[in-house]
Design a protein around this motif. Sequence first.
Motif, mmCIF file in Angstrom:
data_model
loop_
_atom_site.group_PDB
_atom_site.id
_atom_site.type_symbol
_atom_site.label_atom_id
_atom_site.label_comp_id
_atom_site.label_asym_id
_atom_site.label_seq_id
_atom_site.Cartn_x
_atom_site.Cartn_y
_atom_site.Cartn_z
ATOM 1 N N LYS A 56 -0.051 9.432 2.860
ATOM 2 C CA LYS A 56 -1.407 8.915 2.761
ATOM 3 C C LYS A 56 -1.569 7.621 3.550
ATOM 4 C CE LYS A 56 -2.586 10.950 -1.737
ATOM 5 N NZ LYS A 56 -2.953 10.665 -3.144
ATOM 6 N N SER A 57 -0.497 6.830 3.621
ATOM 7 C CA SER A 57 -0.560 5.582 4.392
ATOM 8 C C SER A 57 -0.712 5.860 5.884
ATOM 9 C CB SER A 57 0.684 4.736 4.127
ATOM 10 O OG SER A 57 0.722 4.303 2.780
ATOM 11 N N LEU A 58 -0.056 6.918 6.366
ATOM 12 C CA LEU A 58 -0.220 7.317 7.764
ATOM 13 C C LEU A 58 -1.684 7.648 8.050
ATOM 14 C CD1 LEU A 58 2.855 9.686 8.304
ATOM 15 C CD2 LEU A 58 2.580 7.364 9.190
ATOM 16 N N VAL A 59 -2.283 8.403 7.147
ATOM 17 C CA VAL A 59 -3.685 8.790 7.319
ATOM 18 C C VAL A 59 -4.586 7.560 7.270
ATOM 19 C CG1 VAL A 59 -5.589 10.112 6.329
ATOM 20 C CG2 VAL A 59 -3.278 11.088 6.372
ATOM 21 N N ILE A 60 -4.352 6.685 6.301
ATOM 22 C CA ILE A 60 -5.164 5.467 6.169
ATOM 23 C C ILE A 60 -5.025 4.584 7.409
ATOM 24 C CG2 ILE A 60 -5.439 3.315 4.869
ATOM 25 C CD1 ILE A 60 -4.601 4.904 2.356
ATOM 26 N N GLY A 61 -3.782 4.452 7.904
ATOM 27 C CA GLY A 61 -3.564 3.644 9.105
ATOM 28 C C GLY A 61 -4.344 4.167 10.295
ATOM 29 N N LEU A 62 -4.334 5.479 10.489
ATOM 30 C CA LEU A 62 -5.081 6.085 11.599
ATOM 31 C C LEU A 62 -6.582 5.887 11.429
ATOM 32 C CD1 LEU A 62 -3.003 9.362 11.976
ATOM 33 C CD2 LEU A 62 -3.290 7.612 13.740
ATOM 34 N N LEU A 63 -7.073 6.017 10.206
ATOM 35 C CA LEU A 63 -8.504 5.845 9.966
ATOM 36 C C LEU A 63 -8.931 4.386 10.143
ATOM 37 C CD1 LEU A 63 -9.074 8.227 6.909
ATOM 38 C CD2 LEU A 63 -9.615 8.622 9.325
ATOM 39 N N LEU A 79 0.827 -1.202 0.000
ATOM 40 C CA LEU A 79 0.000 0.000 0.000
ATOM 41 C C LEU A 79 0.865 1.257 0.000
ATOM 42 C CD1 LEU A 79 -2.804 1.320 0.167
ATOM 43 C CD2 LEU A 79 -2.590 1.209 2.671
ATOM 44 N N ILE A 80 1.931 1.235 0.791
ATOM 45 C CA ILE A 80 2.834 2.387 0.853
ATOM 46 C C ILE A 80 3.470 2.643 -0.508
ATOM 47 C CG2 ILE A 80 4.995 3.243 1.858
ATOM 48 C CD1 ILE A 80 4.179 1.688 4.407
ATOM 49 N N GLU A 81 3.869 1.567 -1.199
ATOM 50 C CA GLU A 81 4.452 1.718 -2.533
ATOM 51 C C GLU A 81 3.457 2.344 -3.498
ATOM 52 O OE1 GLU A 81 5.864 -2.021 -3.860
ATOM 53 O OE2 GLU A 81 7.367 -2.239 -2.279
ATOM 54 N N ARG A 82 2.162 2.067 -3.291
ATOM 55 C CA ARG A 82 1.141 2.545 -4.229
ATOM 56 C C ARG A 82 0.729 3.988 -3.934
ATOM 57 N NH1 ARG A 82 -2.512 0.382 -7.776
ATOM 58 N NH2 ARG A 82 -1.643 -1.685 -7.395
ATOM 59 N N VAL A 83 0.496 4.320 -2.659
ATOM 60 C CA VAL A 83 -0.070 5.644 -2.346
ATOM 61 C C VAL A 83 0.911 6.578 -1.646
ATOM 62 C CG1 VAL A 83 -2.357 4.602 -2.173
ATOM 63 C CG2 VAL A 83 -1.028 4.977 -0.086
ATOM 64 N N GLY A 84 2.053 6.065 -1.198
ATOM 65 C CA GLY A 84 3.023 6.915 -0.521
ATOM 66 C C GLY A 84 2.890 6.865 0.988
ATOM 67 N N PHE A 90 -0.721 18.409 7.117
ATOM 68 C CA PHE A 90 0.634 18.817 7.513
ATOM 69 C C PHE A 90 1.622 18.561 6.371
ATOM 70 C CE2 PHE A 90 4.656 18.786 9.730
ATOM 71 C CZ PHE A 90 4.482 19.739 10.730
ATOM 72 N N PRO A 91 2.522 19.514 6.101
ATOM 73 C CA PRO A 91 3.484 19.351 4.994
ATOM 74 C C PRO A 91 4.675 18.481 5.372
ATOM 75 C CG PRO A 91 3.828 21.478 6.040
ATOM 76 C CD PRO A 91 2.625 20.859 6.726
ATOM 77 N N LEU A 92 4.464 17.176 5.473
ATOM 78 C CA LEU A 92 5.562 16.267 5.771
ATOM 79 C C LEU A 92 6.515 16.171 4.578
ATOM 80 C CD1 LEU A 92 3.719 13.319 7.565
ATOM 81 C CD2 LEU A 92 5.277 14.961 8.616
ATOM 82 N N PRO A 93 7.818 16.016 4.814
ATOM 83 C CA PRO A 93 8.785 15.921 3.712
ATOM 84 C C PRO A 93 8.562 14.667 2.880
ATOM 85 C CG PRO A 93 9.830 15.372 5.792
ATOM 86 C CD PRO A 93 8.480 15.919 6.129
ATOM 87 N N ALA A 94 8.924 14.756 1.615
ATOM 88 C CA ALA A 94 8.751 13.632 0.695
ATOM 89 C C ALA A 94 9.926 12.671 0.798
ATOM 90 C CB ALA A 94 8.613 14.130 -0.739
ATOM 91 N N MET A 95 9.653 11.406 0.491
ATOM 92 C CA MET A 95 10.718 10.407 0.445
ATOM 93 C C MET A 95 11.275 10.367 -0.967
ATOM 94 S SD MET A 95 10.918 8.943 3.470
ATOM 95 C CE MET A 95 11.504 7.270 3.300
ATOM 96 N N ALA A 100 4.720 2.705 7.933
ATOM 97 C CA ALA A 100 4.745 3.997 7.257
ATOM 98 C C ALA A 100 5.477 5.066 8.063
ATOM 99 C CB ALA A 100 3.316 4.455 6.968
ATOM 100 N N ALA A 101 5.362 5.044 9.391
ATOM 101 C CA ALA A 101 5.913 6.129 10.215
ATOM 102 C C ALA A 101 7.411 5.990 10.450
ATOM 103 C CB ALA A 101 5.184 6.175 11.563
ATOM 104 N N ASN A 102 7.880 4.757 10.586
ATOM 105 C CA ASN A 102 9.287 4.564 10.957
ATOM 106 C C ASN A 102 10.287 5.230 10.009
ATOM 107 O OD1 ASN A 102 8.864 3.199 13.344
ATOM 108 N ND2 ASN A 102 8.780 1.196 12.388
ATOM 109 N N PRO A 103 10.159 5.096 8.678
ATOM 110 C CA PRO A 103 11.140 5.746 7.802
ATOM 111 C C PRO A 103 11.161 7.262 7.943
ATOM 112 C CG PRO A 103 9.910 4.072 6.615
ATOM 113 C CD PRO A 103 9.227 4.258 7.927
ATOM 114 N N TYR A 104 10.015 7.856 8.268
ATOM 115 C CA TYR A 104 9.991 9.310 8.416
ATOM 116 C C TYR A 104 10.871 9.797 9.559
ATOM 117 C CZ TYR A 104 6.668 10.922 4.963
ATOM 118 O OH TYR A 104 6.084 11.284 3.774
#
Length: 440
Positions: A90-97, A82-87, A223-228, A135-139
């Motif tokens: 968005k995965s952080l948001v989906i995980g929380l939801l 999922l992370i590979e597909r949506v980034g 929130f403007p999180l940095p891009a990978m 999703a959160a760990n790499p950030y």
Amino acid sequence: MPSVVSSGGQPTENAQQTGGSYGPALTLLASLFFMWGFITVINNTLLPHLRSVFDLNYTQTTLIESVWFIAYFFASIPSAKLIERVGYKKSLVIGLLIMAAGAVGMMAAASIPSYGVTLVMLFVIASGITLLQVAANPYVAVVGKPETASSRLNLVQAMNSAGTMLAPAFGAYLILGRSKSGTSMAGTVLTDAERLADAHSVILPYGLVAAVLVILAFIIARFPLPAMGSNSAAAREKRSHLINPELFKHRNLVFGIPAIFIYLIAEIGVANLFINFVSRPDIGNMTHEHAGNYLTFLWGGMMVGRFAGSAIMQRFDAAKVLAVFSIGAFVVAMMATLTHGPVAMWSLILIGLFHSIMFPTIFTLGIKGLGPLTEEGSGLLIMAIAGGALVIVQGWIADTYGLQTSFLLTAACELYVLFYALWGSKPTHVEPDPVAVETD
């Protein structure tokens, strides 16, 4: 609770350009570590509550936590896809939801009430946490300056520990403290009406949790999180490959995978059966609500042990420190099994102190000398967290031979950790160290 960070690539230019603005982003990310630690440990007060509401035996009770950790095994690979597909964002948001949806489902399960629906909803919450961790760990590794990555990782793990410390008080007050079973002495028989009223006590706390999760999802979405960058994408592609057979030439990894697996059985078993054990007339002779407050000491000991262990390992070999802590854990596990009263209770509490360094130290020793295979080896160690699902074995022992006797399984787990520290952790086929960071 265990979480691992492996930096597959260097911070991107976009991430580095955030400059002094990475502080708010790190604070936001730390809140995620706090929340999944908090929600995971709510289970420790939820389990004795559900045992009374549904009149469960220990096997059925520990099945609840088994379902939780099975999610780590089944949801980890779909989460990566999922992370590979949506980034990542968005995965952080989906995980929380997903977690929020599970919390709302827990409210529905309490309204029915239904043991089966409860199991499904806890699996949903745990699946959301799995996605959140992946999703959160790499950030944490890319937000801010590379040379301060280690201090940032320690900070978010401290927030994880803060969540695990506060959750027992939250659960004791809003779940156990508002239920007949939680405020009665062990052995009290509840009427059907009292069981139904007790089941409804879960609605408010999970409603609060769901609301907080939705608010966090909204904040992160805005929130403007940095891009990978491309380096991290390449690292993700590498991790998607089949397991490299070269990994199994490394003794420290081969024995480290079961070490993580077995250690999780011990950690989760102690935490989940703690309230039922301490509230027994021959141990602490207290209500579940009161016993839930003592659970804070168990998790607090783990936090203190992490700080102390980190300082100790500045001067002493990590494997030797792990050996000493495993011996200490074995001794107090046996004392909890063979004694009664306050001695048994505080012995079980002390297991938290000795468990504190085990996950991060086993993980560190397990990837030592893997070189370019470090990320693949890390993935196998992460999958081993699913060992917590086998806590159901301790539940079966408790039903068959007695709750106190079941902690012999805990003692046996500590002996395997001791074996790993003394022999299994010795690296073979050592490769040059890669750039990687790990923490618990």
